[in-house]
Design a protein around this motif. Structure first.
Motif, mmCIF file in Angstrom:
data_model
loop_
_atom_site.group_PDB
_atom_site.id
_atom_site.type_symbol
_atom_site.label_atom_id
_atom_site.label_comp_id
_atom_site.label_asym_id
_atom_site.label_seq_id
_atom_site.Cartn_x
_atom_site.Cartn_y
_atom_site.Cartn_z
ATOM 1 N N VAL A 1 11.777 3.807 -7.236
ATOM 2 C CA VAL A 1 12.712 2.708 -7.460
ATOM 3 C C VAL A 1 13.479 2.899 -8.767
ATOM 4 N N MET B 1 14.434 -5.427 -7.024
ATOM 5 C CA MET B 1 13.987 -4.130 -6.521
ATOM 6 C C MET B 1 12.500 -3.911 -6.778
ATOM 7 N N ALA C 1 9.755 -5.556 -4.515
ATOM 8 C CA ALA C 1 9.631 -5.147 -3.104
ATOM 9 C C ALA C 1 8.168 -4.987 -2.703
ATOM 10 N N VAL D 1 7.268 -1.263 -2.493
ATOM 11 C CA VAL D 1 7.923 -0.613 -3.627
ATOM 12 C C VAL D 1 7.547 0.863 -3.742
ATOM 13 N N LEU E 1 11.657 6.694 -0.612
ATOM 14 C CA LEU E 1 13.091 6.398 -0.486
ATOM 15 C C LEU E 1 13.731 7.648 0.086
ATOM 16 N N HIS F 1 14.507 1.756 4.663
ATOM 17 C CA HIS F 1 13.979 1.363 3.347
ATOM 18 C C HIS F 1 14.858 1.893 2.227
ATOM 19 N N CYS G 1 17.073 -0.667 -0.277
ATOM 20 C CA CYS G 1 17.083 -0.664 -1.747
ATOM 21 C C CYS G 1 18.494 -0.424 -2.279
ATOM 22 N N ASP H 1 12.907 -9.872 1.737
ATOM 23 C CA ASP H 1 12.023 -8.721 1.906
ATOM 24 C C ASP H 1 11.168 -8.996 3.133
ATOM 25 N N THR I 1 11.272 -4.138 4.107
ATOM 26 C CA THR I 1 12.342 -3.719 3.211
ATOM 27 C C THR I 1 13.345 -4.853 3.121
#
Length: 287
Positions: free
Chosen positions: A71, A96, A99, A102, A106, A118, A122, A138, A148
């Motif tokens: 992130v 962010m 999340a 988290v 990504l 996802h 973000c 979320d 997400t």
């Protein structure tokens, strides 16, 4: 395959005989002598399978290519976000890090845009104004297996919902987009869906940034996808002419071919994502 549990050990085959190794597996299914027994390798990426077992399946539904490390890496890449909005940046950072998933990769995955939800969720936060952030939640997304950031109300996945992505084949191809900029695409999509033009603009910016990162990662390789495919074809031809007496060279060539095949699989995911974005009229963003 059939799952079970196993353990290693050693034992004696009678008095004075050398110790032998053995491997014991326990299964919840009954087997007859001579039956083939299967085990599962788990839901692993191709890199993990290659490193642990020396092979990887093609295709591999569990594979992915990280576009951002985490992130914080996303937050630091503010090249595509309007500068000067300090308070908004702080708000987006808080959202962010809150999340539920988290720590999820990504990444882009086999299956294209819809399966990168996802990563795109973000990036959706990154491109949202403070007003737009109030329209995000979320929430669990079944087709990716975890939560997400999605839009509140109808069509929560927006431009990368599975239903939309299935229609890509009927959309414009990359060469038919006419080189539209991300801004022009956002404006056109806002006209197509005037109910909430900001949602379209945010999703377009998120897709454009993800595509741009894919292009950057592709540029870091020493070869292109096309060059690797030619190399694989040459290696295959060489194997057909191989000298069976040179076992060491054959083994080296085989390992090299597997390594190049893995590199091809990574590039295909990146290229396919960029191609699918272009097919829906969204080119890589510029900064």
């Amino acid at each position: 395959g059939k799952e079970g549990s196993g353990k290693e050990g050693s034992g004696k085959e009678g008095s004075g005989k050398q110790a032998t190794s053995w491997f014991q597996m326990r299964s919840i299914w009954a087997y007859e002598p001579g039956d083939e027994v299967f085990i599962t390798y788990g839901h692993e990426t191709s890199a993990e399978l290659l490193a642990s077992y020396g092979f990887f399946p093609t295709p591999n539904a569990g594979d992915f290519v990280r576009i951002y490390t985490d992130v914080q890496d996303v937050l630091d890449d503010d090249r595509y976000v309007t500068a000067g909005d300090v308070h908004g940046a702080m708000t987006r950072e808080g959202v962010m890090w809150s999340a539920l998933a988290v720590a999820a990769p990504l990444a882009v995955r086999p299956g294209g845009i819809a399966h990168a939800a996802h990563l795109l969720g973000c990036l959706r936060v990154m491109h949202s104004s403070e007003a737009a952030l109030t329209k995000l939640r979320d929430c669990d997304v079944p087709h990716i297996g975890h939560s997400t950031f999605v839009w509140v109300g109808e069509d929560p996945c927006g431009l990368w919902g599975p239903a939309k992505c299935e229609q890509v084949v009927s959309r414009k191809t990359a060469c038919e987009t006419g080189g539209e900029s991300s801004v022009a695409v956002a404006e056109r999509r806002a006209k197509e869906n005037p109910a909430d033009p900001e949602r379209n603009a945010v999703d377009t910016a998120a897709l454009g940034q993800a595509a741009a990162r894919c292009v950057e990662l592709l540029a870091e390789f020493p070869t292109s996808l096309e060059e690797d495919l030619v190399l694989l074809a040459e290696l295959a031809q060489e194997r057909e002419r191989k000298d069976d007496e040179d076992e060491e060279k054959d083994e080296n060539d085989s390992q090299y071919a597997v390594a190049v095949s893995y590199r091809v699989s990574v590039k295909r995911m990146l290229v396919d994502f960029v191609t699918e974005c272009a097919a829906v009229g969204i080119p890589p963003s510029e900064w």
